[in-house]
Design a protein around this motif. Structure first.
Motif, short mmCIF file in Angstrom:
data_model
loop_
_atom_site.label_atom_id
_atom_site.label_comp_id
_atom_site.label_asym_id
_atom_site.label_seq_id
_atom_site.Cartn_x
_atom_site.Cartn_y
_atom_site.Cartn_z
N UNK A 134 70.09 52.77 47.31
CA UNK A 134 69.66 52.18 48.58
C UNK A 134 69.25 50.74 48.26
N UNK A 135 70.03 49.78 48.73
CA UNK A 135 69.89 48.43 48.17
C UNK A 135 68.76 47.61 48.79
N UNK A 136 68.11 48.15 49.83
CA UNK A 136 67.02 47.42 50.47
C UNK A 136 67.54 46.40 51.47
N UNK A 137 66.64 45.82 52.23
CA UNK A 137 67.03 44.90 53.30
C UNK A 137 66.96 43.45 52.85
N UNK A 138 68.07 42.75 53.08
CA UNK A 138 68.09 41.31 52.85
C UNK A 138 67.27 40.60 53.92
N UNK A 139 67.43 41.01 55.17
CA UNK A 139 66.90 40.24 56.28
C UNK A 139 65.57 40.66 56.85
N UNK A 140 65.08 41.86 56.47
CA UNK A 140 63.78 42.31 56.98
C UNK A 140 63.16 43.34 56.04
N UNK A 141 62.71 42.92 54.86
CA UNK A 141 62.06 43.85 53.92
C UNK A 141 60.82 44.50 54.54
N UNK A 142 60.54 45.73 54.11
CA UNK A 142 59.41 46.46 54.72
C UNK A 142 58.52 47.14 53.67
N UNK A 143 58.51 46.65 52.46
CA UNK A 143 57.71 47.31 51.42
C UNK A 143 56.49 46.49 51.03
N UNK A 181 60.23 33.17 66.69
CA UNK A 181 59.29 32.81 67.77
C UNK A 181 59.95 31.86 68.77
N UNK A 182 60.66 30.85 68.28
CA UNK A 182 61.28 29.87 69.17
C UNK A 182 62.35 30.51 70.05
N UNK A 183 62.98 31.56 69.54
CA UNK A 183 64.00 32.26 70.32
C UNK A 183 63.39 33.14 71.41
N UNK A 184 62.05 33.29 71.38
CA UNK A 184 61.40 34.13 72.36
C UNK A 184 61.45 35.61 72.04
N UNK A 185 61.75 35.92 70.79
CA UNK A 185 61.80 37.32 70.35
C UNK A 185 60.38 37.83 70.09
N UNK A 186 60.19 39.14 70.04
CA UNK A 186 58.83 39.69 69.90
C UNK A 186 58.09 39.17 68.66
N UNK A 187 56.81 38.92 68.84
CA UNK A 187 55.97 38.37 67.78
C UNK A 187 55.93 39.29 66.56
N UNK A 188 55.99 40.61 66.77
CA UNK A 188 55.92 41.51 65.62
C UNK A 188 57.11 41.34 64.69
N UNK A 189 58.25 40.88 65.22
CA UNK A 189 59.41 40.64 64.36
C UNK A 189 59.19 39.42 63.47
N UNK A 190 58.54 38.41 64.01
CA UNK A 190 58.19 37.24 63.19
C UNK A 190 57.16 37.62 62.13
N UNK A 191 56.15 38.37 62.53
CA UNK A 191 55.11 38.76 61.59
C UNK A 191 55.66 39.62 60.45
N UNK A 192 56.62 40.44 60.76
CA UNK A 192 57.19 41.33 59.73
C UNK A 192 57.86 40.51 58.62
N UNK A 193 58.48 39.39 58.99
CA UNK A 193 59.10 38.54 57.97
C UNK A 193 58.04 37.93 57.05
N UNK A 194 56.89 37.61 57.61
CA UNK A 194 55.83 36.96 56.84
C UNK A 194 55.13 37.96 55.92
N UNK A 195 54.90 39.15 56.42
CA UNK A 195 54.14 40.14 55.63
C UNK A 195 55.04 41.06 54.81
N UNK A 196 56.29 41.18 55.20
CA UNK A 196 57.17 42.16 54.53
C UNK A 196 56.80 43.59 54.85
N UNK A 197 56.15 43.81 55.99
CA UNK A 197 55.74 45.17 56.38
C UNK A 197 56.23 45.48 57.79
#
Length: 250
Positions: free
Chosen positions: A191-200, A234-250
């Motif tokens: 399972x190679x993991x996510x390039x675009x949205x890690x969650x660990x 954020x600039x695209x108007x997508x949900x804030x939790x998607x932006x936060x997930x990139x920053x925290x990796x969770x």
């Protein structure tokens, strides 16, 4: 030159992570690329990501398989996703042209080679989008692929399952950068993991490199400008939790 296969999954329209991983893969001598689905979804650069991957596929430098977020662009399957994922799919549809949608529509669910299977979710009924997260799901995946090596995405955390002497598949947590001998007398599910949205809990992008001739698999983590990627969300108007997930990796 011996084959070095770069394995990239769950890119999710993250251009910054993609470019960082492509640069790192080139440094590592990757000479063939496999994209294990979920090219789009969640993040803000679906057009740029599809354009780059389509160019590689057309040039026979890469293969790509279908992910559930890719399928959701042209089917109503995303209605089962959570609200943020659904919002990102609807936004992504507004960004894509017909050629981008056709590219996604033409992606295969699964690609089987002599000893290797490439698929987004489990090789067991791949259209059902089952996750490979534990010994039993890995065993079902390996049994249905029938190959020595099965490489998957979908679950966003890196893992390797290997066949024990009694046939059970045992989970192993790989350490980034370590070369793992994956001898072909066993069955393996990576399972190679996510390039675009890690969650660990680690925001660094995931990918892996497989060397079939030497039977070596190496998992990698690559830092990238995840703050810029989050700001684009954020600039695209997508949900804030998607932006936060990139920053925290969770």
């Amino acid at each position: 030159m011996s084959e070095r296969i770069g394995l990239f999954a769950d890119l999710h329209s993250n251009l910054e992570a993609y470019e960082a991983c492509m640069t790192r893969a080139e440094e590592l001598g990757v000479n063939r690329m496999v994209f294990l689905g979920d090219i789009v979804g969640y993040n803000a650069d679906p057009v740029a990501i599809i354009d780059r991957i389509a160019e590689l596929v057309e040039a026979k430098k890469a293969i790509a398989v279908l992910g559930n977020h890719d399928e959701a662009i042209y089917k109503d399957s995303h209605k089962q996703m959570n609200a943020s994922a659904n919002t990102a799919i609807e936004w992504t549809k507004t960004q894509l042209k017909e050629n981008h949608i056709e590219f996604l529509k033409n992606l295969p669910l699964i690609v089987n080679e002599e000893k290797i299977c490439f698929v987004h979710a489990s090789a067991q009924n791949p259209a059902d989008w089952n996750y490979v997260t534990d010994s039993m799901s890995a065993w079902h995946c390996a049994q249905h692929s029938g190959k020595n090596y099965t490489f998957v995405g979908h679950a966003h955390e890196q893992a390797l399952f290997y066949q024990s002497a009694v046939g059970k598949l045992i989970r192993f947590a790989p350490h980034p950068g370590d070369e793992i001998p994956v001898l072909q007398h066993r069955q393996w599910v990576g399972v190679v993991g996510s390039l675009g949205q890690p969650r660990d809990g680690n925001p660094e992008a995931c990918f892996a490199v497989f060397e079939p001739e030497t039977e070596v698999l190496t998992f990698h983590r690559t830092p990238y400008d995840h703050f810029s990627a989050a700001e684009k969300v954020r600039r695209a108007g997508l949900p804030e939790d998607l932006a936060n997930r990139l920053i925290t990796g969770k």
